[in-house]
Design a protein around this motif. Structure first.
Motif, PDB file in Angstrom:
ATOM      1  N   ALA A  39     -16.340  35.818  72.689  1.00  0.00           N
ATOM      2  CA  ALA A  39     -16.460  36.981  71.813  1.00  0.00           C
ATOM      3  C   ALA A  39     -15.091  37.446  71.855  1.00  0.00           C
ATOM      4  CB  ALA A  39     -17.568  37.825  72.548  1.00  0.00           C
ATOM      5  N   GLY A  40     -14.175  37.103  72.833  1.00  0.00           N
ATOM      6  CA  GLY A  40     -12.661  38.084  72.624  1.00  0.00           C
ATOM      7  C   GLY A  40     -11.853  36.815  71.835  1.00  0.00           C
ATOM      8  N   LYS A  41     -10.733  36.534  72.450  1.00  0.00           N
ATOM      9  CA  LYS A  41      -9.824  35.673  71.726  1.00  0.00           C
ATOM     10  C   LYS A  41      -9.466  34.506  72.818  1.00  0.00           C
ATOM     11  CE  LYS A  41      -7.108  39.114  69.015  1.00  0.00           C
ATOM     12  NZ  LYS A  41      -7.801  40.414  69.284  1.00  0.00           N
ATOM     13  N   ALA A  42      -9.534  33.458  72.149  1.00  0.00           N
ATOM     14  CA  ALA A  42      -8.853  32.151  72.916  1.00  0.00           C
ATOM     15  C   ALA A  42      -8.513  31.081  71.982  1.00  0.00           C
ATOM     16  CB  ALA A  42     -10.000  31.601  73.646  1.00  0.00           C
ATOM     17  N   TYR A  43      -7.892  30.224  72.508  1.00  0.00           N
ATOM     18  CA  TYR A  43      -7.293  29.231  71.627  1.00  0.00           C
ATOM     19  C   TYR A  43      -7.766  27.702  72.004  1.00  0.00           C
ATOM     20  CZ  TYR A  43      -3.619  27.767  75.011  1.00  0.00           C
ATOM     21  OH  TYR A  43      -2.867  27.310  75.960  1.00  0.00           O
ATOM     22  N   CYS A  44      -7.799  26.776  71.183  1.00  0.00           N
ATOM     23  CA  CYS A  44      -7.959  25.481  71.821  1.00  0.00           C
ATOM     24  C   CYS A  44      -6.897  24.365  70.981  1.00  0.00           C
ATOM     25  CB  CYS A  44      -9.323  24.891  71.028  1.00  0.00           C
ATOM     26  SG  CYS A  44      -9.946  23.362  71.788  1.00  0.00           S
ATOM     27  N   ILE A 167      15.897  24.570  76.192  1.00  0.00           N
ATOM     28  CA  ILE A 167      14.595  24.622  76.883  1.00  0.00           C
ATOM     29  C   ILE A 167      14.688  24.103  78.326  1.00  0.00           C
ATOM     30  CG2 ILE A 167      12.343  24.062  77.055  1.00  0.00           C
ATOM     31  CD1 ILE A 167      12.274  23.642  73.920  1.00  0.00           C
ATOM     32  N   VAL A 168      14.278  24.865  79.198  1.00  0.00           N
ATOM     33  CA  VAL A 168      14.368  24.660  80.562  1.00  0.00           C
ATOM     34  C   VAL A 168      12.813  23.908  81.078  1.00  0.00           C
ATOM     35  CG1 VAL A 168      14.482  25.112  83.160  1.00  0.00           C
ATOM     36  CG2 VAL A 168      16.131  26.078  81.135  1.00  0.00           C
ATOM     37  N   SER A 169      11.869  24.635  80.857  1.00  0.00           N
ATOM     38  CA  SER A 169      10.437  24.250  81.018  1.00  0.00           C
ATOM     39  C   SER A 169       9.563  24.996  80.015  1.00  0.00           C
ATOM     40  CB  SER A 169      10.089  24.625  82.374  1.00  0.00           C
ATOM     41  OG  SER A 169      10.135  26.184  82.617  1.00  0.00           O
ATOM     42  N   ILE A 170       8.374  24.515  79.920  1.00  0.00           N
ATOM     43  CA  ILE A 170       7.250  24.902  79.020  1.00  0.00           C
ATOM     44  C   ILE A 170       6.047  24.899  79.996  1.00  0.00           C
ATOM     45  CG2 ILE A 170       5.815  24.591  77.080  1.00  0.00           C
ATOM     46  CD1 ILE A 170       8.125  23.072  75.845  1.00  0.00           C
ATOM     47  N   GLU A 171       5.344  26.188  79.964  1.00  0.00           N
ATOM     48  CA  GLU A 171       4.170  26.668  80.843  1.00  0.00           C
ATOM     49  C   GLU A 171       2.974  26.922  79.691  1.00  0.00           C
ATOM     50  OE1 GLU A 171       2.521  30.001  84.112  1.00  0.00           O
ATOM     51  OE2 GLU A 171       4.617  30.276  82.904  1.00  0.00           O
ATOM     52  N   GLN A 172       2.132  25.899  79.639  1.00  0.00           N
ATOM     53  CA  GLN A 172       1.067  26.013  78.808  1.00  0.00           C
ATOM     54  C   GLN A 172       0.132  27.167  79.416  1.00  0.00           C
ATOM     55  OE1 GLN A 172       0.617  23.807  76.114  1.00  0.00           O
ATOM     56  NE2 GLN A 172      -0.703  25.014  75.281  1.00  0.00           N
ATOM     57  N   TRP A 173      -0.353  28.155  78.522  1.00  0.00           N
ATOM     58  CA  TRP A 173      -1.119  29.338  79.307  1.00  0.00           C
ATOM     59  C   TRP A 173      -2.295  28.956  79.462  1.00  0.00           C
ATOM     60  CZ3 TRP A 173       0.868  32.495  82.500  1.00  0.00           C
ATOM     61  CH2 TRP A 173       0.169  33.528  82.594  1.00  0.00           C
ATOM     62  N   GLN A 174      -2.807  29.055  80.634  1.00  0.00           N
ATOM     63  CA  GLN A 174      -4.233  28.488  80.687  1.00  0.00           C
ATOM     64  C   GLN A 174      -5.342  29.677  80.614  1.00  0.00           C
ATOM     65  OE1 GLN A 174      -5.122  25.422  81.224  1.00  0.00           O
ATOM     66  NE2 GLN A 174      -2.866  24.757  81.352  1.00  0.00           N
ATOM     67  N   PRO A 175      -5.011  30.969  80.793  1.00  0.00           N
ATOM     68  CA  PRO A 175      -5.817  32.213  81.069  1.00  0.00           C
ATOM     69  C   PRO A 175      -6.585  32.199  79.555  1.00  0.00           C
ATOM     70  CG  PRO A 175      -3.987  32.613  82.447  1.00  0.00           C
ATOM     71  CD  PRO A 175      -3.771  31.422  81.735  1.00  0.00           C
ATOM     72  N   THR A 176      -5.809  31.979  78.356  1.00  0.00           N
ATOM     73  CA  THR A 176      -6.423  32.192  77.229  1.00  0.00           C
ATOM     74  C   THR A 176      -6.828  30.867  76.594  1.00  0.00           C
ATOM     75  OG1 THR A 176      -4.225  31.956  76.414  1.00  0.00           O
ATOM     76  CG2 THR A 176      -5.022  34.277  76.715  1.00  0.00           C
ATOM     77  N   GLN A 177      -7.157  29.610  77.310  1.00  0.00           N
ATOM     78  CA  GLN A 177      -7.253  28.587  76.519  1.00  0.00           C
ATOM     79  C   GLN A 177      -8.917  28.403  76.629  1.00  0.00           C
ATOM     80  OE1 GLN A 177      -5.796  25.261  78.790  1.00  0.00           O
ATOM     81  NE2 GLN A 177      -4.896  24.349  76.950  1.00  0.00           N
ATOM     82  N   LEU A 178      -9.559  28.072  75.576  1.00  0.00           N
ATOM     83  CA  LEU A 178     -10.987  27.962  75.385  1.00  0.00           C
ATOM     84  C   LEU A 178     -11.597  26.987  76.287  1.00  0.00           C
ATOM     85  CD1 LEU A 178     -13.565  29.177  73.703  1.00  0.00           C
ATOM     86  CD2 LEU A 178     -13.238  27.229  72.301  1.00  0.00           C
ATOM     87  N   PRO A 179     -12.440  27.372  77.244  1.00  0.00           N
ATOM     88  CA  PRO A 179     -12.875  26.178  77.952  1.00  0.00           C
ATOM     89  C   PRO A 179     -13.866  25.038  77.299  1.00  0.00           C
ATOM     90  CG  PRO A 179     -14.206  27.851  78.520  1.00  0.00           C
ATOM     91  CD  PRO A 179     -13.035  28.347  77.615  1.00  0.00           C
TER      92      PRO A 179
END
Length: 768
Positions: A39-44, A167-179
Motif C-alpha cells: 500500500a505504500g512505496k517499495a521497489y523491486c 565510489i568507495v562502496s554501495i549499500e543496497q537499501w533493504q527497508p524499502t525493498q519489496l519482499p
C-alpha cells in the motif's frame, strides 16, 4: 476486474470503449497491488553495481507506489562525477519516483472527411507509460558522512559512499525493498522448523514454572538463614559460657579483628582461621599474552569472546517526533556502578575452615573482606553490607562461596555493585525509555532514530537500572558518547514505518542485563535534536517513555515510546581459551589467588587453568587439580570461557589482581590485650585445630601477662578431644597468679609448607 466494457453485434465501437477496457484492467490491478501486496512505496529489482570509477548501473526494476506500478525495463547508468566530494567523503542516495508519460510516437492516418474518405497523417503517442524515474540526492561532505535526508515522495534504492577518487562502496537499501513471496515462504518454513525444534521446551514452560513455584515455597529465604545463624551464635555463647566469669569471648577468625597485628612477634594470616604466613609472594595484574588475539574483544579492559550484534528488541512503526530541547536544561549528578568481582584461591594452604558459615551472621562484611584490593576505596552506604534490589537488608546476601580442599571460590552474584563507583556531572535535557529485559545477555549496541538534528550538541547515552519503574541515575551501568556528526537523520514522513528514517547505531561497552529486570535507556544532550516516537510496540518493550523535569523526577508518557533497537552480543563459538601472561615467583609457587571483575551467567563457566608438566589443568575442587608440590617458578595461565552463542562469561583485566605465594612452616598469633574488671586466677582457652596431625604439626597456647604483656605463662593443663569431623579441640587451662591484663599467644608449626593446619575458632574465659 470490478468493471468490464460490453460489446454487442452490429454496435458502434468507439475509441472510448477500447480505452475503458484498459483502464478497468489497470484499476483492478492497482487495487490488488494496494490491497494485498504494497500500500505504500517499495521497489523491486534495481540492483546497483559499480561499473566505473564514478558510475553506478541499476538493473531493470519496478516501483510500487500506492497500488500503481512504475517500471523501467532497461539498465540505467547513474554518473556521480558531479557530486564527488572535494576533500573528504560524501554519501549519495539513489532514489526513484513514479511519473506517467506518453511515448512511442508514430505516424497514424486520421479520417477528416467521411464521405470522400480523405485522411490526414499525424504523429501521435501510442503508449501511456508509468515510468520509474531515477535521481540522486547528495549528502553533506565529512570524514564520516551522514545519510542524506530524502523527501517522502521518493523511494531510496541505494546509498553510495564516495571519496575524492570515486565510489568507495554501495549499500543496497533493504527497508524499502519489496519482499518476494518465495522468500517469505522460505522464511516461514524456517520459522516453522525452528518452532518444531523448540516447541517441546517452550510449550511446557507454564507447567515447569508452576512446579518451580511449588518447590520454592518449601525453601528457606536468605533472610531466614541469616536470622537462624544469629540465633545459633547467641545459643553457642550461652552453652560455652561458664556459670560465673570475669571475661568471656569467642573468635571465629574471619578477619583480623581481635588480633594484635602490631605485636612484634605477630606473624600469621587471619582469614577464615589462623593460617601460616607467606614466605614469598608476587602480586600482578592479569594481562593478555596476545593483545592482538582476533578471537576476543578486550574493550575498556574487559574481555569477551568475539561477537556480532544480534537484534533482540525492535520498536517498529512511527507516530511522531519529540523535541528534546523543549524540556528543562539540568545539571545531573551520575553515579556509575562497576562490575562485581570473583575471587578464586587454590593451593595447599586453602584448607577448609568450618567457621566460614559465620559470614552469614551479618557482623562481618564478607564482600569488603574478600573482594577488596589493597589501597582501594570502597563505598558502603549507611554501613549496610548488602541490599537486595527491593531494598531489603540481607547481610552478604549476594555473595556465593564454595570451600573444598585446596580450592576456594567466592562470587558476588549481582553483576554490578556500588562498592567501587565513579561519579560525573552532565548538563542538558533528558529523555529516557524503560524496557523489560526478558533474557540474560550482553547489550552491545543501541539503535536510535533521530528525525532532526542540530549542528552541535553530542548525546550521552546511559544504560541504567530503575527504581519504582523510573530511571535511576545513581545506578548507571554504561555511559557512551554519541558525537553529533555521527547522528543519522532521515526525512520526515507520515507514512507507516517511516521508510526514509535512518537508524543511528551506537556500539557500547558490553553491559550484562539480567533477565526479568527493568532497565532504562537515557539520552542527555545540549543540542536541539528530535527523536522519533512509536506507539505500536509497547507490548514488546513493556516500558514507559520519560522526560526529566527537575533532575530527580521523570514524567511518564503512557502512549508513545522512544523508537529504538537493542542489539545483544551473538558469540562466534561456545567455548574459548584465552592465554594470559604467566604467573612467576622466585623460589616456587604453592598457592594461587586470583581476583578479577567478571560476570559468569547461569549455565556458563569461567575456569582458570594453569599448565603443569605440559598439560593444562583447571583450578577446581576435583582431586585431579594441578599438583603444585614441585614449586614451579613459572606457571602459564589461561581463562577458559564456556557458554552458548547467545551467552558467554567475561572477565576484567583492569582492576584484577593475581597473587602467587608459598607459606612458611611456622606462625605466631597474638590477640588484643584483655583488661579485666577484676583480677583473675584461672583462664581457660579452647582452640579448634582443624586438619591437625600430631605427627606433622605442633601448636602451643600461652598467655602474655602484665600491663605491658612482658610476662609469659605456660598452660598447666592441656586436654585434646577429637570431634566428629576430625577437628582437634584443645583446652588449655592456666592457673595463674592474680592478673588483670593478658593476651593469648598461639604458636604453630608444620614439617612441610605443603602440610598446613589452621586454628578455626577460639573460646576464652577468665574466672576469679
Amino acid at each position: 476486474m470490478e468493471s468490464t466494457v460490453i460489446y454487442r453485434d452490429r454496435q458502434e465501437l468507439q475509441s472510448a470503449d477500447l480505452n475503458s477496457a484498459q483502464e478497468f484492467t489497470r484499476a483492478a490491478l492497482d487495487h490488488i497491488v494496494k490491497d494485498a501486496i504494497e500500500a505504500g512505496k517499495a521497489y523491486c529489482g534495481f540492483s546497483a553495481s559499480k561499473t566505473a570509477a564514478t558510475e553506478v548501473t541499476l538493473s531493470s526494476g519496478r516501483l510500487y507506489a500506492g497500488g500503481a506500478v512504475y517500471a523501467r525495463n532497461e539498465d540505467i547508468v547513474v554518473d556521480l562525477f558531479n557530486v564527488l566530494p572535494l576533500v573528504t567523503r560524501k554519501r549519495v542516495a539513489i532514489v526513484t519516483f513514479g511519473q506517467e508519460v506518453e511515448t512511442d510516437i508514430q505516424p497514424r492516418d486520421f479520417l477528416i472527411d467521411a464521405q470522400t474518405g480523405t485522411t490526414e497523417p499525424q504523429s501521435v503517442a501510442m503508449e501511456h507509460l508509468r515510468r520509474a524515474e531515477v535521481s540522486t540526492v547528495a549528502g553533506t561532505e565529512g570524514p564520516d558522512p551522514s545519510y542524506p535526508p530524502t523527501d517522502a515522495n521518493v523511494t531510496v534504492i541505494a546509498y553510495v559512499l564516495l571519496d575524492t577518487t570515486g565510489i568507495v562502496s554501495i549499500e543496497q537499501w533493504q527497508p524499502t525493498q519489496l519482499p518476494n513471496l518465495r522468500n517469505l515462504a522460505g522464511r516461514t518454513t524456517a520459522l516453522e522448523q525452528w518452532r518444531g525444534q523448540i516447541s517441546g521446551q517452550v510449550d511446557t514452560l507454564r507447567t515447569d514454572l508452576s512446579a518451580l513455584a511449588d518447590r520454592l515455597a518449601g525453601y528457606a529465604t536468605k533472610a531466614e538463614i541469616v536470622a537462624l545463624t544469629e540465633q545459633l551464635d547467641e545459643l553457642r555463647d550461652e552453652v560455652y559460657a561458664p556459670g560465673a566469669y570475669i571475661y568471656y569471648g569467642t573468635h571465629h577468625f574471619l578477619t583480623a579483628e581481635g588480633s594484635n597485628t602490631a605485636h612484634p612477634e605477630f606473624d600469621a594470616v587471619v582469614e577464615e582461621g589462623i593460617r601460616f604466613p607467606s614466605a614469598g609472594a608476587q602480586t600482578s595484574a592479569l594481562a593478555l599474552l596476545n593483545p592482538n588475539n582476533v578471537y576476543i574483544r578486550a574493550e575498556t579492559g574487559f574481555v569477551l569472546p568475539s561477537y556480532a550484534h544480534a537484534l533482540r528488541l525492535d520498536l517498529t512503526g512511527y507516530a511522531s517526533e519529540t523535541r528534546m530541547a523543549q524540556y528543562t536544561f539540568e545539571t545531573t549528578e551520575l553515579r556509575q556502578l562497576t562490575r562485581a568481582r570473583t575471587r578464586l584461591r587454590y593451593g595447599e594452604s586453602q584448607q577448609v575452615c568450618t567457621n566460614s558459615r559465620w559470614w552469614r551472621q551479618g557482623t562481618y562484611d564478607q564482600a569488603e573482606n574478600v573482594f577488596r584490593i589493597d589501597g582501594e576505596t570502597w563505598e558502603v552506604t549507611n554501613g549496610v553490607p548488602d541490599r537486595m534490589p527491593n531494598g531489603a537488608r540481607v547481610p552478604n546476601g549476594n555473595v556465593h562461596w564454595i570451600r573444598v580442599r585446596r580450592f576456594w571460590i567466592d562470587t558476588y552474584e549481582e553483576p554490578y555493585w556500588d562498592r567501587v563507583t565513579t561519579t560525573a556531572t552532565l548538563n542538558g535535557q533528558q529523555v529516557a525509555q524503560t524496557f523489560l529485559n526478558s533474557q540474560d545477555g550482553w547489550l552491545s549496541q543501541v539503535g536510535l532514530y533521530f528525525s532532526r538534528k542540530a549542528g552541535t550538541g553530542d548525546v550521552t547515552v546511559l544504560v541504567t537500572e530503575t527504581a519504582f519503574g523510573m530511571p535511576d541515575l545513581t545506578r548507571v551501568l554504561s555511559r557512551t558518547s554519541l558525537p553529533v556528526e555521527d547522528i543519522q537523520v532521515g526525512a520526515l514522513s507520515t507514512e507507516a514505518g517511516l521508510p526514509s528514517l535512518v537508524e543511528t547505531r551506537l556500539p557500547i561497552t558490553p553491559t550484562f542485563l539480567t533477565a526479568g529486570r527493568r532497565y532504562a535507556l537515557v539520552l542527555i544532550t545540549t543540542g536541539d535534536h528530535y527523536v522519533a516516537m512509536s506507539n505500536t510496540d509497547n507490548g514488546v518493550v513493556q516500558g514507559t517513555f520519560f522526560v526529566s523535569t527537575d533532575g530527580a523526577f521523570f514524567a511518564g508518557n503512557l502512549v508513545d515510546d522512544l523508537k529504538m533497537r537493542l542489539y545483544f552480543a551473538k558469540f562466534e563459538r561456545p567455548r574459548l581459551s584465552v592465554e594470559l601472561t604467566a604467573l612467576q615467583l622466585a623460589g616456587g609457587i604453592l598457592d594461587i589467588d586470583v581476583l578479577h571483575p567478571g560476570v559468569t551467567p547461569p549455565a556458563c563457566r569461567l575456569d582458570v587453568e594453569v599448565q603443569v608438566n605440559g598439560a593444562w589443568v583447571a583450578l577446581d575442587g576435583e582431586a585431579n587439580g594441578p599438583d603444585l608440590s614441585g614449586l614451579p617458578a613459572i606457571l602459564p595461565v589461561r581463562m577458559t570461557l564456556t557458554g552458548t552463542t547467545d551467552l558467554m562469561p567475561g572477565f576484567g583485566l583492569t582492576g584484577s589482581q593475581s597473587v602467587v605465594s608459598r607459606p612458611k612452616t611456622a606462625f605466631t598469633w597474638v590477640s588484643e590485650a584483655r583488661s579485666l574488671g577484676s583480677p583473675s586466677t584461672s583462664v581457660k582457652i579452647v582452640t579448634d585445630l582443624q586438619h591437625f596431625d600430631e605427627t606433622n604439626h605442633d601448636c602451643t597456647v600461652t598467655l602474655l601477662t602484665g600491663e605491658a604483656l612482658e610476662g609469659s605463662e605456660a598452660a598447666d593443663v592441656v586436654e585434646d578431644v577429637i570431634l566428629a569431623d576430625g577437628t582437634t579441640r584443645r583446652t588449655s587451662i592456666f592457673n595463674v597468679p592474680s592478673v588483670s591484663d593478658y593476651a593469648v599467644k598461639i604458636v604453630g608449626s608444620t614439617v612441610s609448607a605443603a602440610l598446613p593446619f589452621l586454628v578455626g575458632e577460639l573460646i576464652e574465659y577468665a574466672q576469679s
